[in-house]
Scaffold this motif. Structure first.
Motif, PDB file in Angstrom:
ATOM      1  N   ILE A  46       0.838  -1.204   0.000  1.00 49.90           N
ATOM      2  CA  ILE A  46       0.000   0.000   0.000  1.00 49.90           C
ATOM      3  C   ILE A  46       0.868   1.248   0.000  1.00 49.90           C
ATOM      4  CG2 ILE A  46      -1.659   1.346   1.354  1.00 49.90           C
ATOM      5  CD1 ILE A  46      -2.906  -1.252   2.271  1.00 49.90           C
ATOM      6  N   SER A  47       1.947   1.209   0.782  1.00 45.44           N
ATOM      7  CA  SER A  47       2.865   2.353   0.841  1.00 45.44           C
ATOM      8  C   SER A  47       3.427   2.674  -0.545  1.00 45.44           C
ATOM      9  CB  SER A  47       4.004   2.053   1.813  1.00 45.44           C
ATOM     10  OG  SER A  47       4.916   3.119   1.895  1.00 45.44           O
ATOM     11  N   LYS A  48       3.830   1.622  -1.260  1.00 48.17           N
ATOM     12  CA  LYS A  48       4.360   1.828  -2.618  1.00 48.17           C
ATOM     13  C   LYS A  48       3.293   2.401  -3.541  1.00 48.17           C
ATOM     14  CE  LYS A  48       7.983  -1.743  -2.797  1.00 48.17           C
ATOM     15  NZ  LYS A  48       8.397  -3.020  -3.439  1.00 48.17           N
ATOM     16  N   LYS A  49       2.081   1.860  -3.430  1.00 51.39           N
ATOM     17  CA  LYS A  49       0.991   2.282  -4.307  1.00 51.39           C
ATOM     18  C   LYS A  49       0.655   3.762  -4.100  1.00 51.39           C
ATOM     19  CE  LYS A  49      -2.242  -0.716  -4.804  1.00 51.39           C
ATOM     20  NZ  LYS A  49      -3.441  -1.572  -4.571  1.00 51.39           N
ATOM     21  N   VAL A  50       0.596   4.187  -2.825  1.00 47.14           N
ATOM     22  CA  VAL A  50       0.273   5.578  -2.526  1.00 47.14           C
ATOM     23  C   VAL A  50       1.366   6.504  -3.035  1.00 47.14           C
ATOM     24  CG1 VAL A  50      -0.139   7.250  -0.686  1.00 47.14           C
ATOM     25  CG2 VAL A  50      -1.150   4.971  -0.540  1.00 47.14           C
ATOM     26  N   ARG A  51       2.613   6.127  -2.830  1.00 40.19           N
ATOM     27  CA  ARG A  51       3.713   6.974  -3.287  1.00 40.19           C
ATOM     28  C   ARG A  51       3.805   7.016  -4.810  1.00 40.19           C
ATOM     29  NH1 ARG A  51       4.409   5.766   1.684  1.00 40.19           N
ATOM     30  NH2 ARG A  51       5.779   6.917   3.102  1.00 40.19           N
ATOM     31  N   LYS A  52       3.498   5.897  -5.446  1.00 40.45           N
ATOM     32  CA  LYS A  52       3.458   5.882  -6.911  1.00 40.45           C
ATOM     33  C   LYS A  52       2.414   6.861  -7.418  1.00 40.45           C
ATOM     34  CE  LYS A  52       4.350   4.163 -11.045  1.00 40.45           C
ATOM     35  NZ  LYS A  52       5.666   4.353 -11.698  1.00 40.45           N
ATOM     36  N   ALA A  53       1.258   6.880  -6.733  1.00 41.48           N
ATOM     37  CA  ALA A  53       0.181   7.787  -7.136  1.00 41.48           C
ATOM     38  C   ALA A  53       0.553   9.251  -6.911  1.00 41.48           C
ATOM     39  CB  ALA A  53      -1.092   7.453  -6.368  1.00 41.48           C
ATOM     40  N   SER A  54       1.480   9.493  -5.964  1.00 39.73           N
ATOM     41  CA  SER A  54       1.848  10.876  -5.642  1.00 39.73           C
ATOM     42  C   SER A  54       2.850  11.480  -6.622  1.00 39.73           C
ATOM     43  CB  SER A  54       2.444  10.938  -4.230  1.00 39.73           C
ATOM     44  OG  SER A  54       3.747  10.349  -4.194  1.00 39.73           O
ATOM     45  N   GLU A  55       3.366  10.666  -7.547  1.00 39.91           N
ATOM     46  CA  GLU A  55       4.436  11.121  -8.433  1.00 39.91           C
ATOM     47  C   GLU A  55       4.110  12.392  -9.226  1.00 39.91           C
ATOM     48  OE1 GLU A  55       5.655   7.784 -10.764  1.00 39.91           O
ATOM     49  OE2 GLU A  55       6.757   6.840  -9.103  1.00 39.91           O
ATOM     50  N   PRO A  56       2.902  12.557  -9.760  1.00 42.30           N
ATOM     51  CA  PRO A  56       2.607  13.810 -10.484  1.00 42.30           C
ATOM     52  C   PRO A  56       2.800  15.051  -9.615  1.00 42.30           C
ATOM     53  CG  PRO A  56       0.959  12.163 -11.000  1.00 42.30           C
ATOM     54  CD  PRO A  56       1.781  11.591  -9.883  1.00 42.30           C
ATOM     55  N   PHE A  57       2.402  14.971  -8.355  1.00 48.93           N
ATOM     56  CA  PHE A  57       2.572  16.113  -7.458  1.00 48.93           C
ATOM     57  C   PHE A  57       4.049  16.349  -7.159  1.00 48.93           C
ATOM     58  CE2 PHE A  57       3.105  17.680  -3.072  1.00 48.93           C
ATOM     59  CZ  PHE A  57       2.529  18.940  -3.222  1.00 48.93           C
ATOM     60  N   LEU A  58       4.786  15.264  -6.891  1.00 49.02           N
ATOM     61  CA  LEU A  58       6.214  15.407  -6.610  1.00 49.02           C
ATOM     62  C   LEU A  58       6.959  15.975  -7.808  1.00 49.02           C
ATOM     63  CD1 LEU A  58       6.840  12.020  -4.741  1.00 49.02           C
ATOM     64  CD2 LEU A  58       6.448  14.264  -3.740  1.00 49.02           C
ATOM     65  N   LYS A  59       6.546  15.547  -9.007  1.00 49.25           N
ATOM     66  CA  LYS A  59       7.159  16.075 -10.232  1.00 49.25           C
ATOM     67  C   LYS A  59       6.853  17.562 -10.373  1.00 49.25           C
ATOM     68  CE  LYS A  59       7.499  15.244 -15.204  1.00 49.25           C
ATOM     69  NZ  LYS A  59       7.004  14.434 -16.352  1.00 49.25           N
ATOM     70  N   TRP A  60       5.630  17.944 -10.025  1.00 50.16           N
ATOM     71  CA  TRP A  60       5.251  19.366 -10.092  1.00 50.16           C
ATOM     72  C   TRP A  60       6.119  20.186  -9.141  1.00 50.16           C
ATOM     73  CZ3 TRP A  60       3.377  22.589  -6.250  1.00 50.16           C
ATOM     74  CH2 TRP A  60       2.911  23.833  -6.666  1.00 50.16           C
ATOM     75  N   LEU A  61       6.353  19.655  -7.927  1.00 47.09           N
ATOM     76  CA  LEU A  61       7.205  20.362  -6.970  1.00 47.09           C
ATOM     77  C   LEU A  61       8.617  20.539  -7.517  1.00 47.09           C
ATOM     78  CD1 LEU A  61       6.425  18.835  -3.441  1.00 47.09           C
ATOM     79  CD2 LEU A  61       5.929  21.144  -4.240  1.00 47.09           C
ATOM     80  N   GLU A  62       9.139  19.475  -8.125  1.00 49.54           N
ATOM     81  CA  GLU A  62      10.495  19.520  -8.662  1.00 49.54           C
ATOM     82  C   GLU A  62      10.600  20.535  -9.798  1.00 49.54           C
ATOM     83  OE1 GLU A  62      13.814  16.445 -10.592  1.00 49.54           O
ATOM     84  OE2 GLU A  62      11.808  15.731 -10.033  1.00 49.54           O
ATOM     85  N   GLU A  63       9.604  20.526 -10.674  1.00 49.07           N
ATOM     86  CA  GLU A  63       9.614  21.465 -11.798  1.00 49.07           C
ATOM     87  C   GLU A  63       9.448  22.900 -11.318  1.00 49.07           C
ATOM     88  OE1 GLU A  63       6.535  19.989 -14.297  1.00 49.07           O
ATOM     89  OE2 GLU A  63       7.811  18.441 -15.227  1.00 49.07           O
ATOM     90  N   ALA A  64       8.658  23.081 -10.260  1.00 47.35           N
ATOM     91  CA  ALA A  64       8.477  24.424  -9.713  1.00 47.35           C
ATOM     92  C   ALA A  64       9.786  24.949  -9.156  1.00 47.35           C
ATOM     93  CB  ALA A  64       7.406  24.405  -8.624  1.00 47.35           C
ATOM     94  N   ASP A  65      10.563  24.055  -8.526  1.00 49.15           N
ATOM     95  CA  ASP A  65      11.879  24.443  -8.009  1.00 49.15           C
ATOM     96  C   ASP A  65      12.817  24.818  -9.150  1.00 49.15           C
ATOM     97  OD1 ASP A  65      11.310  24.213  -5.371  1.00 49.15           O
ATOM     98  OD2 ASP A  65      12.092  22.175  -5.150  1.00 49.15           O
ATOM     99  N   ASP A  66      12.763  24.018 -10.221  1.00 49.37           N
ATOM    100  CA  ASP A  66      13.617  24.298 -11.375  1.00 49.37           C
ATOM    101  C   ASP A  66      13.283  25.665 -11.972  1.00 49.37           C
ATOM    102  OD1 ASP A  66      14.843  21.900 -11.040  1.00 49.37           O
ATOM    103  OD2 ASP A  66      13.643  20.835 -12.548  1.00 49.37           O
ATOM    104  N   ASP A  67      11.996  25.994 -12.037  1.00 56.61           N
ATOM    105  CA  ASP A  67      11.573  27.286 -12.582  1.00 56.61           C
ATOM    106  C   ASP A  67      12.076  28.417 -11.712  1.00 56.61           C
ATOM    107  OD1 ASP A  67      10.293  26.037 -14.636  1.00 56.61           O
ATOM    108  OD2 ASP A  67       8.298  26.110 -13.734  1.00 56.61           O
TER     109      ASP A  67
END
Length: 416
Positions: free
Chosen positions: A389-410
């Protein structure tokens, strides 16, 4: 009873806030004919929650069923010869827990097995960390011979346990032996006793003014829009001076009388009765304060599971002021995220796809911080739910984490 996937270690305890939890034992039948066998895929996780080596319950199954057992510890494969359904093995696991895990005195699973020499013979003792009693096991059981030949690994004080877990640190119960730093939380401020913390709170509380003490305000006296606005403003800000810090020992929450169970049941009963959510969240805080757990990070875990439902995206803005007040440290944020894992992974699996939106809502209300959620999203943990379940939830969170990373890059690009 607990949701599918996670159950109380004592399955006769019907309390979803029971402290001691474990994954629901799963089985997989392999082979056919004389080569048919039952593989237990999550035996390592179950054993970790029980603070026992996975070989012990597996061998116990073999003793009870009159079947041969095989252990491949390197590949985490634990096998009982023959075809055995999951329900039967779960019943046998209850027997193992009763005979070799639970304290005979207080029925608490927080025990260690200790081998004591009695002249030429040896006895196996359950050393209870909860009540201090040392009670023997039935040495007539066949498993005792296996245990004596394969004694529990002694764990030096201050070191992480390997091979076995901590009963109190079972899935959802308050501990994690994965290398993601969560173990450090269990010992931080651990030297401070409840009595010392109580004295500190009382001493510092003397310096608090009436304006900074929610309990001294008559919140129900005026329900006008202006008064409600002032209440929320006070909840969000004026109690800042009352934050005393301190560690969060989980306390004795292994029954319905624990403060966490009391708070959870109270919230569930009162939530639908309240017409004014703003007044309700003030009442929730006062209830937590009444139970002396308003500063505990576990309180946040309980509130996530009792305040939020399948409509969590609509409820986050409603309860944001309460969580903004109560989530005051990194540990509180981790508890909140652990509660979200249970909410979407166990209570409402249909919400898995909504994890990015849920995290975004919490982030935009300044309840969770970027560094904490990023670290959480990249480290699978069995502290609150099982590994899958932990893996599944974190996998689902990837779009948000990617958004955070891209926001930092910007942001970095703008600075250049």
């Amino acid at each position: 009873m607990a949701s599918a996937g996670i159950v109380n270690i004592r399955r006769d305890v019907d309390d979803k806030f029971y402290r001691y939890r474990m994954p629901l034992l799963t089985t997989k039948i392999e082979g056919k004919g004389n080569g048919i066998k039952t593989v237990i895929p999550n035996m390592v996780d179950v054993a970790r929650a029980l603070s026992r080596p996975p070989t012990y319950p597996t061998k116990y199954f073999g003793c009870e069923l009159g079947a041969q057992t095989t252990f491949d510890e390197k590949n985490e494969r634990y096998i009982v010869n023959g075809a055995h359904n999951a329900d039967r093995l779960r019943e046998l696991l209850d027997g193992f827990i009763d005979k070799f895990v639970l304290c005979k005195s207080c029925k608490n699973p927080e025990t260690d097995l200790v081998i004591v020499k009695q002249g030429r013979s040896e006895d196996i003792i359950r050393d209870c960390k909860a009540c201090g009693e040392r009670t023997g096991v039935d040495m007539r059981h066949k498993l005792t011979t296996f245990i004596l030949r394969n004694p529990p690994i002694k764990v030096k004080k201050g070191k992480k346990k390997t091979g076995t877990g901590d009963a109190a640190a079972g899935v959802g119960g308050g501990g994690d032996h994965s290398p993601d730093g969560d173990d450090a939380e269990l010992v931080e401020n651990g030297a401070e006793s409840d009595d010392e913390l109580t004295r500190k709170i009382k001493a510092e509380a003397k310096d608090l003014t009436d304006e900074t003490t929610l309990a001294k305000q008559d919140w129900s006296a005026d329900t006008s829009p202006e008064a409600v606005k002032e209440r929320i403003k006070a909840l969000e800000g004026s109690m800042a001076g009352a934050s005393l810090g301190g560690g969060d020992d989980d306390g004795s929450d292994d029954d319905a009388n624990s403060p966490y169970s009391q708070l959870g049941k109270w919230v569930e009963e009162e939530r639908d009765e309240s017409d004014d959510p703003k007044t309700f969240i003030v009442a929730v805080y006062k209830k937590a304060e009444e139970l002396s757990i308003e500063k505990k990070h576990k309180t946040v875990l309980v509130l996530v599971q009792t305040l939020f439902s399948a409509d969590v995206l609509e409820e986050i803005p409603k309860y944001a002021p309460l969580f903004a007040k109560m989530v005051s440290s990194e540990k509180h944020q981790k508890s909140l995220l652990g509660g979200i894992e249970r909410l979407v992974g166990i209570s409402h699996p249909d919400l898995i796809s909504s994890v990015p939106k849920i995290l975004m809502a919490l982030y935009q209300t300044d309840i969770i911080e970027e560094e904490v959620v990023t670290q959480w999203g990249t480290h699978v943990s069995k502290k609150y739910v099982d590994k899958d379940i932990s893996k599944k939830v974190r996998k689902a969170s990837e779009p948000f984490l990617k958004w955070l990373e891209e926001a930092d890059d910007d942001d970095d690009d703008d600075e250049e």
